[in-house]
Design an enzyme around this catalytic site. Structure first.
Site, mmCIF file in Angstrom:
data_model
loop_
_atom_site.group_PDB
_atom_site.id
_atom_site.type_symbol
_atom_site.label_atom_id
_atom_site.label_comp_id
_atom_site.label_asym_id
_atom_site.label_seq_id
_atom_site.Cartn_x
_atom_site.Cartn_y
_atom_site.Cartn_z
ATOM 1 N N HIS A 1 50.489 47.701 48.739
ATOM 2 C CA HIS A 1 49.299 48.563 48.857
ATOM 3 C C HIS A 1 49.700 49.993 49.228
ATOM 4 O O HIS A 1 49.163 50.958 48.695
ATOM 5 C CB HIS A 1 48.318 48.004 49.881
ATOM 6 C CG HIS A 1 47.895 46.594 49.582
ATOM 7 N ND1 HIS A 1 47.365 45.757 50.518
ATOM 8 C CD2 HIS A 1 47.949 45.880 48.426
ATOM 9 C CE1 HIS A 1 47.094 44.587 49.958
ATOM 10 N NE2 HIS A 1 47.457 44.631 48.693
ATOM 11 N N HIS B 1 52.792 39.294 41.905
ATOM 12 C CA HIS B 1 53.989 39.982 42.388
ATOM 13 C C HIS B 1 55.275 39.443 41.775
ATOM 14 O O HIS B 1 56.190 40.202 41.463
ATOM 15 C CB HIS B 1 54.069 39.884 43.908
ATOM 16 C CG HIS B 1 52.870 40.449 44.586
ATOM 17 N ND1 HIS B 1 52.436 41.740 44.376
ATOM 18 C CD2 HIS B 1 51.989 39.903 45.450
ATOM 19 C CE1 HIS B 1 51.346 41.962 45.092
ATOM 20 N NE2 HIS B 1 51.052 40.860 45.758
HETATM 21 ZN ZN LIG Z 1 47.160 43.176 47.212
#
Ligand SMILES: [Zn+2]
Length: 282
Positions: free
Chosen positions: A75, A259
């Site tokens: 983030h 991810h």
């Molecule tokens: Zn996230």
């Protein structure tokens, strides 16, 4: 286009999403060409924000070096890429940046307060020259040649609170701030107990995470977009792609990618020298 760093340093404190501990973070200017570097001030170890330093991708992207790690970098990295900052130091006294509001907007607010300073050196970008794709159990992530940076994401979850959502985002600083940065992270309540048993999710709260229980969003009043979930997946992808070390020029296409696939995609890209070229950004 000139390379950009911060005009001055800025410090913020908050809670680590997984560890649940208080953490203090300082964002500081860095020399032209040094890229984004994390420092665990409690351990005295520097960790480069690069795809090759990624060691874990289960519950956020973890980077590590010399026995020290930093988790949930995505983030903050998305905010750094969204603000087009090239050179910066991130100094932490704990294992993760503070989760703040669970979005990238809170990090953008810090970068805004620090201000931006430009170097004489030109920004370098990575132009995608050939399509690269990775796949795992039907989920895919690809980078393909395109004249701009575009994120094209599609997700599908069994919960009707999410279902199937897609979003196409053409990158610009303003567009990132408006369309992507406010989108919160999300999680499933039925997984939270199991997470806590393995020492994760201790900092998750209804203030920083959209919580899904069955087919409903527990804190639906906190939602900022109808399609907030897929926008957050774009945010994650922007943060993960920032670990390329320079801005990409091309189209990212994600189908249920997360991810792990995002990192596999960068490794595949850099394993094939004919897939990309470094260029000065105009
Ligand atoms: Zn996230």
């Amino acid at each position: 286009m000139p390379r950009r760093t911060l005009a001055t340093e800025i410090t913020a404190a908050g809670t680590a999403l997984h560890a649940g501990t208080a953490v203090r973070m300082t964002l500081a200017p860095a020399a032209a060409g040094s890229g984004i570097m994390f420092r665990r001030s409690d351990l005295g170890v520097d960790i480069p924000a690069r795809y090759g330093a990624v060691t874990e991708t289960n519950l956020g992207t973890v980077i590590a070096a010399n026995g020290a790690s930093v988790g949930v970098v995505e983030h903050l990295m998305a905010a750094i890429a969204g603000a087009e900052i090239d050179d910066m130091r991130v100094i932490l006294d704990g294992p993760e940046p503070p989760i703040l509001d669970g979005d990238a907007l809170a990090f953008l607010a810090l970068l805004d307060r620090a201000g931006v300073s430009e170097y004489a050196a030109p920004r370098r970008g990575i132009e995608i020259r050939k399509r690269v794709e990775v796949e795992h159990k039907g989920a895919t992530a690809a980078l393909e040649p395109y004249d701009r940076l575009v994120y094209d994401m599609e997700i599908e979850f069994p919960s009707r609170a999410i279902g199937r959502q897609s979003y196409a985002f053409t990158f610009s600083r303003d567009g990132f701030r408006r369309e992507i940065a406010p989108a919160r992270t999300f999680g499933f309540l039925q997984e939270l107990d199991a997470l806590k048993k393995i020492g994760r999710g201790h900092g998750a709260s209804l203030e920083n995470t959209l919580a899904i229980e069955g087919d409903r969003v527990v804190n639906a009043h906190a939602m900022r977009f109808k399609d907030e979930f897929v926008r957050h997946k774009v945010l994650d992808a922007v943060g993960d792609m920032a670990l390329a070390g320079a801005p990409l020029i091309g189209r990212f296409v994600g189908r249920r990618s997360g991810h792990a696939l995002n990192n596999a995609l960068l490794r595949a890209l850099f394993a094939d020298p004919s897939s990309h070229a470094f260029v000065n950004l105009m």
